[in-house]
Write an enzyme that holds these catalytic residues in place. Structure first.
Site, PDB file in Angstrom:
ATOM      1  N   GLU A 178       0.780  -1.239   0.000  1.00  0.00           N
ATOM      2  CA  GLU A 178       0.000   0.000   0.000  1.00  0.00           C
ATOM      3  C   GLU A 178       0.815   1.293   0.000  1.00  0.00           C
ATOM      4  OE1 GLU A 178      -4.133  -1.680   2.026  1.00  0.00           O
ATOM      5  OE2 GLU A 178      -2.949  -0.197   3.116  1.00  0.00           O
ATOM      6  N   ASP A 179       2.111   1.243  -0.217  1.00  0.00           N
ATOM      7  CA  ASP A 179       2.886   2.483  -0.137  1.00  0.00           C
ATOM      8  C   ASP A 179       2.581   3.436  -1.289  1.00  0.00           C
ATOM      9  OD1 ASP A 179       3.884   1.410   2.127  1.00  0.00           O
ATOM     10  OD2 ASP A 179       5.963   1.292   1.477  1.00  0.00           O
TER      11      ASP A 179
END
Length: 863
Positions: free
Chosen positions: A437-438
């Site tokens: 999810e970065d």
């Protein structure tokens, strides 16, 4: 010459707290509880902290996270030949650790995820005949991480760190140790993996095995590289490949180069191929490299042709995201995996096997190992190989704006190389993803992220970790991962990271984000859903374990709240329940039933619609659904399908049925709407669409049979003769649209059941019960009885009802000990049908049932 000898250093260990805090509870050395170990386990063993998994004890043990601990033991005596080398091996030190032999510093470790090997031949020669103390001094990770953050410089603004503080991003430690929205904050330290001595004259210091299967599947190549330590040029290495039955398939002897390396390729004709369990067997070959009489290293491999297909679609935008194994396009239904414990040394191979076997029993083809945890134990991947479960592996970055200084990148490179080398040969492993999810957070929080800038460098931006995900990790995978593809992130692809038309997605606008109704899952159709989920309580037994005070055993207690880390959980239970069905949250057993009912219905809606979109070649509009999450880490409320005690929730059974080899599905469609502005009246849905999804590789001739019932009376509703039964040809490995059924104007009072039967044998292949929505408007039969009959040998329970019943959950009463293990559960019933449910472990005990609305008619719920 003597063979390599390994001597465990696992006896006589002691620990103490080595720095003074307000509560310096272990100020003198005490024996450890086990080995390997971490400080929380040892403090718990000596009664110096209470179990942080129980009640609100987590808060009372937070001080341990900030304490320093020392471990010591005497090295065993070593009768080593004078020509031998002696290495001290640490498979894992958690995390900042200074290692001493007597008073000599021999190692400084700053990374939980790597193995350390120290040559101690010379130091031991100097103290020959004397006792040698091995001492491990652990400094707490939070303090070190804060110093590193100050040294390197944090480029984020803090909004991007939801779990723990931003300091966690600066230390190579399992990120979930700072706490997450499904578990407590236990920041462990200690020798969490084995420690041992190796004595050798020559050893195989590295063995990398990769395989490649030809496009026609008729031949395979085994690629072997390695190196020999303390070996001169021309050292002979014997290489062998053994078949699953132990027979030798091929053998070769090669010689090392001047720098001690060796490399070759071995060809295998007509290999026995490895498949996911839904499509075939899991034969495993053994590849060995030997220095005769000195050392042998082995790797178990499965031959399989792996491709990640991203092809244009015939009728939808974007491209597919489909895993192909041995030329079969696989629908990857399954779940995400979080670490099985916070106190990792107590998580055993048998616990891995229990969890993965459970996943397989639920028809789960793929497990995604989430990036906030670990590259798991070798046992995890070996068991997945044996069971035929595909593994998606994230690299160990999650939900944060990580640094990318030169020294940090160098540490990441060494760590990633080691992990890819360690587990990269496993047949089950099918993808490496750069992080969790970065990129999605970069877009959400407005980091300096230009998707069109593919050149870099990105050091001047506040998203420098692109260097890790777009340079460091892909280079490592290109060099070491063999045929396993690399993917920059999860989610990733398209114009945005969560593009519904390209790559994988995390669907969190249901429950999180917009908090859309779960019926909106259909609008979030995407090519591969690698995360989505819905919270629910664990079993009542597990909640009683977590909450010991009877006065706290309700869903609004402080203790209950401490065991549900999900933000805004209480308002969401009420909102989603109120939208969908008549519910009751007290007493606690009702909250358990209703929250689990809600989760199961949400999963049913998602799987029903998304798996339908795996329609065949060129129409893989959705090729995978991985629910967040399979497992729980403690006795708490979360998104898990199965609680920490392996108690399966109704959602587990929903996904099990949704991922069956053959599924019949139904959906009510809007057939009209009033032209006037009115509220509360649901849109007319007088027709039902019907389809079948098959995982078989051959077409099936089947018969679809339909029945309908009035819900309140149980009376059968007559369907037009031509719609009660029809022949169906179900296409292979995809979806067959069967047609529509007209229910009529009484659709809101009618339940429809579909049976798909084998055209030749009459065997029931699939079943689906379709209800009107929302269920809160449905009137059930008053006083409906669910009949329960236990089979003679207690291996089967038969259930039936005289009117339609929604969501029957079978269990053994809590006062009678552990629950039985149910093959199926959360069953819908219609009149005239007996549903058989397999069961194990009844042991003569009573079986009870709960279903939606079984409390109606009690005080306060009179209808």
């Amino acid at each position: 010459m003597a063979p390599l000898t390994r001597i465990p250093v696992d006896k006589g260990w002691q620990f103490k707290q080595s720095a003074t805090l307000a509560n310096n509870t272990a100020s003198t050395y005490l024996p450890v509880s086990q080995f390997p170990t971490v400080a929380h386990l040892d403090l718990l063993h000596h009664g110096l902290i209470k179990d942080p998994y129980i009640d609100t004890n987590e808060l009372d043990s937070l001080w341990v996270n900030d304490a320093n601990f020392t471990y010591r033991a005497l090295l065993p005596s070593i009768p080593a030949p004078s020509s031998s080398k002696i290495h001290l091996v640490f498979e894992g030190l958690d995390t900042l650790c200074f290692v001493y032999l007597n008073s000599t510093l021999i190692l400084e470790s700053k990374n939980m995820h790597i193995l350390h090997r120290v040559d101690i031949t010379s130091p031991l020669q100097k103290v020959s005949g004397k006792e040698v103390e091995l001492r491990l001094e652990f400094k707490n990770a939070p303090e070190y991480a804060k110093k590193e953050m100050k040294r390197i410089g944090y480029k984020g603004n803090g909004t991007d760190v939801h779990f723990g503080g931003p300091e966690r991003l600066f230390v190579r430690k399992a990120q979930y140790h700072w706490g997450w929205d499904w578990g407590p904050a236990l920041n462990t330290s200690g020798p969490w993996k084995p420690v041992y001595l190796e004595i050798f004259e020559h050893r195989i210091s590295e063995l990398l095995v990769r395989q490649e299967v030809s496009a026609d599947l008729k031949s395979a190549t085994v690629k072997i590289t390695g190196s020999v330590e303390a070996g001169e040029a021309g050292k002979e290495v014997e290489l062998e490949v053994k078949a699953p039955n132990g027979d030798c398939v091929t053998k070769e002897t090669i010689k090392t180069t001047e720098n001690g390396t060796f490399s070759t390729e071995l060809n295998i004709e007509n290999p026995d191929l490895w498949y996911p369990f839904t499509y075939g067997g899991q034969p495993l070959y053994t590849v060995s490299a030997s220095l005769p009489g000195l050392d042998t290293q082995e790797r178990k491999i499965g031959f399989r042709r792996l491709r990640l297909l991203q092809n244009k679609l015939k009728k939808e935008e974007g491209t597919s995201f489909t895993f192909e194994i041995n030329n079969i396009r696989v629908f990857c239904g399954g779940s995400c995996w979080i670490p099985g414990d916070l106190l990792l040394p107590r998580f055993t191979p048998s616990r891995y096997r229990s969890w993965l076997s459970l996943a397989k029993s639920g028809n789960q083809t793929m497990i995604r190992v989430w990036g906030g945890g670990l590259v798991e134990s070798d046992d995890f991947y070996a068991i997945a190989d044996e069971l035929g479960i595909l593994v998606w592996q994230d690299f160990l970055f999650a939900c944060g704006d990580y640094p990318a200084s030169d020294d940090f990148c160098e540490a990441v490179k060494g760590e990633a190389e080691e992990q890819v080398k360690r587990v990269g040969h496993h047949a089950s492993l099918v993808i490496w993803a750069g992080n969790n999810e970065d990129y999605m957070l970069a877009e959400r929080w407005g980091w300096e992220y230009d998707v069109n800038d593919q050149e870099g460098p990105w050091d001047h931006t506040n998203f420098p970790a692109r260097k890790i995900y777009e340079r460091v990790l892909p280079e490592i995978c290109e060099r070491l991962a063999g045929d396993v593809p690399y993917w920059r992130s999860s989610p990733y692809g398209g114009k945005t990271s969560n593009d519904l038309t390209i790559g994988d997605t995390h669907i969190w606008n249901v429950w999180h984000g917009k908090q859309s109704p779960y019926q909106a899952y259909k609008s979030y159709l995407s090519r591969f859903i690698s995360e989505f989920g819905f919270e629910s309580a664990p079993s009542l037994r597990t909640l009683h374990q977590a909450i010991t005070k009877p006065s706290e055993r309700h869903w609004q207690s402080l203790t209950f709240d401490a065991h549900d880390k999900g933000p805004g959980h209480q308002r969401r239970y009420g909102m989603y329940s109120g939208e969908n069905f008549r519910f009751r949250f007290n007493p606690l057993r009702d909250f358990v039933y209703c929250s689990q009912f809600l989760q199961a219905e949400a999963m049913k809606y998602a799987y029903n619609h998304w798996r339908r979109e795996f329609r065949g070649e060129g129409e893989e509009n959705c090729s995978g659904i991985l629910v967040w999450q399979l497992n729980d880490i403690w006795p708490g409320t979360s998104w898990a399908l199965v609680d920490v005690n392996l108690q399966r929730k109704p959602a587990f059974y929903i996904t099990k049925r949704a991922l069956s080899k053959l599924v019949v599905g139904m959906e009510r469609i809007v057939t009209g709407a009033t032209p006037y502005m009115v509220t509360s009246y649901p849109e007319p849905k007088e027709k039902v669409q019907i389809w079948a999804v098959s995982g078989y590789l051959k077409a099936l001739d089947a018969v679809l049979k339909l029945k309908a019932f009035d819900i309140e009376s149980g009376r059968e509703v007559e369907l037009p003769e031509g719609e009660r039964e029809r022949k169906v040809s179900v296409r292979e490995n995809g979806t067959t649209e069967i047609g529509e059924l007209s229910i009529g104007t009484e659709a809101g009072k009618t339940v429809v059941v579909a049976y798909l039967e084998d055209a030749k044998t009459g065997e029931q292949l699939a079943r689906w019960v379709d209800w009107p929505e929302p269920l809160k408007f449905v009137v059930f039969k008053k006083g409906v009885e669910v009949k329960i009959e236990v089979g003679e040998r207690e291996k089967e329970v038969k259930i039936s009802a005289d009117a339609p019943v929604k969501g029957v959950v079978l269990s053994v009463p809590t006062e009678e000990g552990d629950d039985a293990v149910w093959e199926d559960n959360f069953v819908d019933l219609v009149p005239g049908e007996v549903v058989r449910v397999g069961v194990d472990g009844l042991k003569g005990r009573k079986v009870q049932a709960r279903w939606l609305g079984d409390w109606e008619g009690e005080a306060g719920f009179e209808l």
